[in-house]
Design a protein around this motif. Structure first.
Motif, PDB file in Angstrom:
ATOM      1  N   THR A  24       0.651  -1.421   0.334  1.00 42.45           N
ATOM      2  CA  THR A  24      -0.290  -0.189   0.189  1.00 42.45           C
ATOM      3  C   THR A  24       0.653   1.265  -0.037  1.00 42.45           C
ATOM      4  OG1 THR A  24      -1.853  -1.102   1.128  1.00 42.45           O
ATOM      5  CG2 THR A  24      -1.906   0.884   0.763  1.00 42.45           C
ATOM      6  N   ALA A  25       1.926   0.998   0.943  1.00 42.80           N
ATOM      7  CA  ALA A  25       3.151   2.461   1.081  1.00 42.80           C
ATOM      8  C   ALA A  25       3.360   2.238  -0.376  1.00 42.80           C
ATOM      9  CB  ALA A  25       3.657   2.440   2.169  1.00 42.80           C
ATOM     10  N   GLU A  26       4.008   1.286  -1.109  1.00 40.03           N
ATOM     11  CA  GLU A  26       4.467   2.281  -2.353  1.00 40.03           C
ATOM     12  C   GLU A  26       3.944   2.938  -3.340  1.00 40.03           C
ATOM     13  OE1 GLU A  26       7.750   2.820  -4.670  1.00 40.03           O
ATOM     14  OE2 GLU A  26       7.731   1.959  -2.961  1.00 40.03           O
ATOM     15  N   VAL A  39       4.541  10.552   4.479  1.00 40.38           N
ATOM     16  CA  VAL A  39       4.739  12.060   4.360  1.00 40.38           C
ATOM     17  C   VAL A  39       4.372  12.354   3.090  1.00 40.38           C
ATOM     18  CG1 VAL A  39       4.856  14.339   5.261  1.00 40.38           C
ATOM     19  CG2 VAL A  39       5.368  12.013   6.101  1.00 40.38           C
ATOM     20  N   GLY A  40       3.382  12.972   2.574  1.00 43.83           N
ATOM     21  CA  GLY A  40       3.693  13.994   1.028  1.00 43.83           C
ATOM     22  C   GLY A  40       3.722  15.300   1.488  1.00 43.83           C
ATOM     23  N   VAL A  41       4.983  15.855   0.508  1.00 42.38           N
ATOM     24  CA  VAL A  41       5.068  17.673   1.270  1.00 42.38           C
ATOM     25  C   VAL A  41       4.625  18.609  -0.893  1.00 42.38           C
ATOM     26  CG1 VAL A  41       6.362  19.349   1.164  1.00 42.38           C
ATOM     27  CG2 VAL A  41       6.427  16.797   2.710  1.00 42.38           C
ATOM     28  N   LEU A  42       3.556  19.181  -0.210  1.00 36.90           N
ATOM     29  CA  LEU A  42       3.195  20.534  -1.357  1.00 36.90           C
ATOM     30  C   LEU A  42       3.823  21.556  -0.986  1.00 36.90           C
ATOM     31  CD1 LEU A  42       1.899  21.337  -4.501  1.00 36.90           C
ATOM     32  CD2 LEU A  42      -0.130  21.284  -2.755  1.00 36.90           C
ATOM     33  N   LEU A  90       1.710  10.173  -5.889  1.00 39.02           N
ATOM     34  CA  LEU A  90       2.177  11.215  -5.254  1.00 39.02           C
ATOM     35  C   LEU A  90       3.109  11.711  -6.156  1.00 39.02           C
ATOM     36  CD1 LEU A  90       1.968  10.313  -1.542  1.00 39.02           C
ATOM     37  CD2 LEU A  90       0.662  11.850  -2.940  1.00 39.02           C
ATOM     38  N   GLU A  91       4.517  10.769  -6.266  1.00 39.64           N
ATOM     39  CA  GLU A  91       5.514  10.532  -7.298  1.00 39.64           C
ATOM     40  C   GLU A  91       5.070  11.484  -8.569  1.00 39.64           C
ATOM     41  OE1 GLU A  91       9.057   8.526  -4.874  1.00 39.64           O
ATOM     42  OE2 GLU A  91       8.144   7.673  -6.422  1.00 39.64           O
ATOM     43  N   SER A  92       4.349  10.508  -9.093  1.00 35.59           N
ATOM     44  CA  SER A  92       3.434  10.982 -10.528  1.00 35.59           C
ATOM     45  C   SER A  92       3.059  12.217 -10.242  1.00 35.59           C
ATOM     46  CB  SER A  92       2.460  10.195 -11.034  1.00 35.59           C
ATOM     47  OG  SER A  92       1.155   9.963  -9.985  1.00 35.59           O
ATOM     48  N   TRP A  93       2.557  13.012  -9.739  1.00 33.74           N
ATOM     49  CA  TRP A  93       1.888  14.302  -9.172  1.00 33.74           C
ATOM     50  C   TRP A  93       3.265  15.060  -9.010  1.00 33.74           C
ATOM     51  CZ3 TRP A  93      -2.298  11.876  -6.265  1.00 33.74           C
ATOM     52  CH2 TRP A  93      -3.580  10.746  -6.799  1.00 33.74           C
ATOM     53  N   ASP A  94       4.354  15.016  -8.857  1.00 31.25           N
ATOM     54  CA  ASP A  94       5.555  15.903  -8.838  1.00 31.25           C
ATOM     55  C   ASP A  94       4.956  16.527  -6.745  1.00 31.25           C
ATOM     56  OD1 ASP A  94       6.769  15.755 -10.814  1.00 31.25           O
ATOM     57  OD2 ASP A  94       5.290  17.027 -11.794  1.00 31.25           O
ATOM     58  N   ILE A 142      -9.423   8.778  -0.413  1.00 28.64           N
ATOM     59  CA  ILE A 142      -9.974  10.163   0.016  1.00 28.64           C
ATOM     60  C   ILE A 142      -8.907  10.594  -0.283  1.00 28.64           C
ATOM     61  CG2 ILE A 142     -10.453  11.774   1.183  1.00 28.64           C
ATOM     62  CD1 ILE A 142     -13.023   9.434   1.945  1.00 28.64           C
ATOM     63  N   LEU A 143      -7.970  11.358   1.096  1.00 29.37           N
ATOM     64  CA  LEU A 143      -6.782  12.107   1.341  1.00 29.37           C
ATOM     65  C   LEU A 143      -5.586  11.811  -0.583  1.00 29.37           C
ATOM     66  CD1 LEU A 143      -5.072  13.639   2.920  1.00 29.37           C
ATOM     67  CD2 LEU A 143      -3.559  12.107   3.974  1.00 29.37           C
ATOM     68  N   LEU A 144      -5.581  10.959  -1.160  1.00 30.32           N
ATOM     69  CA  LEU A 144      -4.676  10.594  -2.623  1.00 30.32           C
ATOM     70  C   LEU A 144      -5.681  11.555  -3.900  1.00 30.32           C
ATOM     71  CD1 LEU A 144      -3.808   7.559  -3.083  1.00 30.32           C
ATOM     72  CD2 LEU A 144      -2.095   9.293  -3.127  1.00 30.32           C
ATOM     73  N   GLY A 145      -7.125  11.745  -3.557  1.00 37.61           N
ATOM     74  CA  GLY A 145      -7.880  12.399  -3.856  1.00 37.61           C
ATOM     75  C   GLY A 145      -7.672  14.131  -3.714  1.00 37.61           C
ATOM     76  N   VAL A 146      -7.437  14.811  -2.417  1.00 42.49           N
ATOM     77  CA  VAL A 146      -7.523  15.502  -2.271  1.00 42.49           C
ATOM     78  C   VAL A 146      -6.002  16.048  -2.564  1.00 42.49           C
ATOM     79  CG1 VAL A 146      -7.251  17.806  -0.048  1.00 42.49           C
ATOM     80  CG2 VAL A 146      -8.422  15.442  -0.411  1.00 42.49           C
ATOM     81  N   VAL A 147      -5.052  15.341  -2.530  1.00 40.10           N
ATOM     82  CA  VAL A 147      -3.827  15.538  -3.171  1.00 40.10           C
ATOM     83  C   VAL A 147      -4.168  16.377  -4.135  1.00 40.10           C
ATOM     84  CG1 VAL A 147      -1.719  15.042  -3.713  1.00 40.10           C
ATOM     85  CG2 VAL A 147      -2.378  13.770  -0.931  1.00 40.10           C
TER      86      VAL A 147
END
Length: 135
Positions: free
Chosen positions: A30-32, A55-58, A38-42, A105-110
């Motif tokens: 799941t984490a991978e 942790v993803g950082v925008l 996240l990485e595909s969205w920079d 949901i959080l991926l959608g928000v990202v």
């Protein structure tokens, strides 16, 4: 009532690959998968927080302010005994308590925030947390 049997509790985002003699063999996927999105969205990704946490950082320019959003992502060692189309595809494990929807949901928000990042007044941190029940 749901049709599943609880065998063991697996903390983290583990996929049970086998259960024998009371021992559980687990692999983490799941984490991978989350990191790949996240990485595909920079989105900057930091791995291995609390084991398999991410942790993803925008970032918004030079802003020192930040907000954080969190989702839990535990998998449970639960064998589904139903035939629903949405049943787990992984033998012996499922996201039985809603964590799959929290993560989705959080991926959608990202993705939405990434698409409007120029309008954001601060940095945003996205926490994908394993083992929230045991932490």
């Amino acid at each position: 009532m749901s049709a599943y049997k609880v065998k063991h509790r697996v903390f983290g985002d583990g996929i049970v690959t086998s259960v024998a003699n009371g021992q559980i063999k687990v692999k983490f996927e799941t984490a991978e998968k989350i990191a790949q999105y996240l990485e595909s969205w920079d989105i900057e990704v930091h791995r291995h927080f609390g084991g398999t946490g991410l942790v993803g950082v925008l970032k918004n320019g030079s802003s020192t302010k930040a907000v954080a959003l969190r989702a839990d992502m535990d998998a449970l060692a639960v064998e589904e005994a139903n035939q629903f189309a949405h049943a787990s595809k992984n033998h012996g494990v499922m996201h039985a308590c809603g964590h799959d929807s929290h993560t989705a949901i959080l991926l959608g928000v990202v993705k939405i925030l990434k698409d409007m990042e120029q309008a954001l007044p601060c940095n945003v941190r996205f926490f994908f947390q394993p083992s929230e029940e045991g932490a």
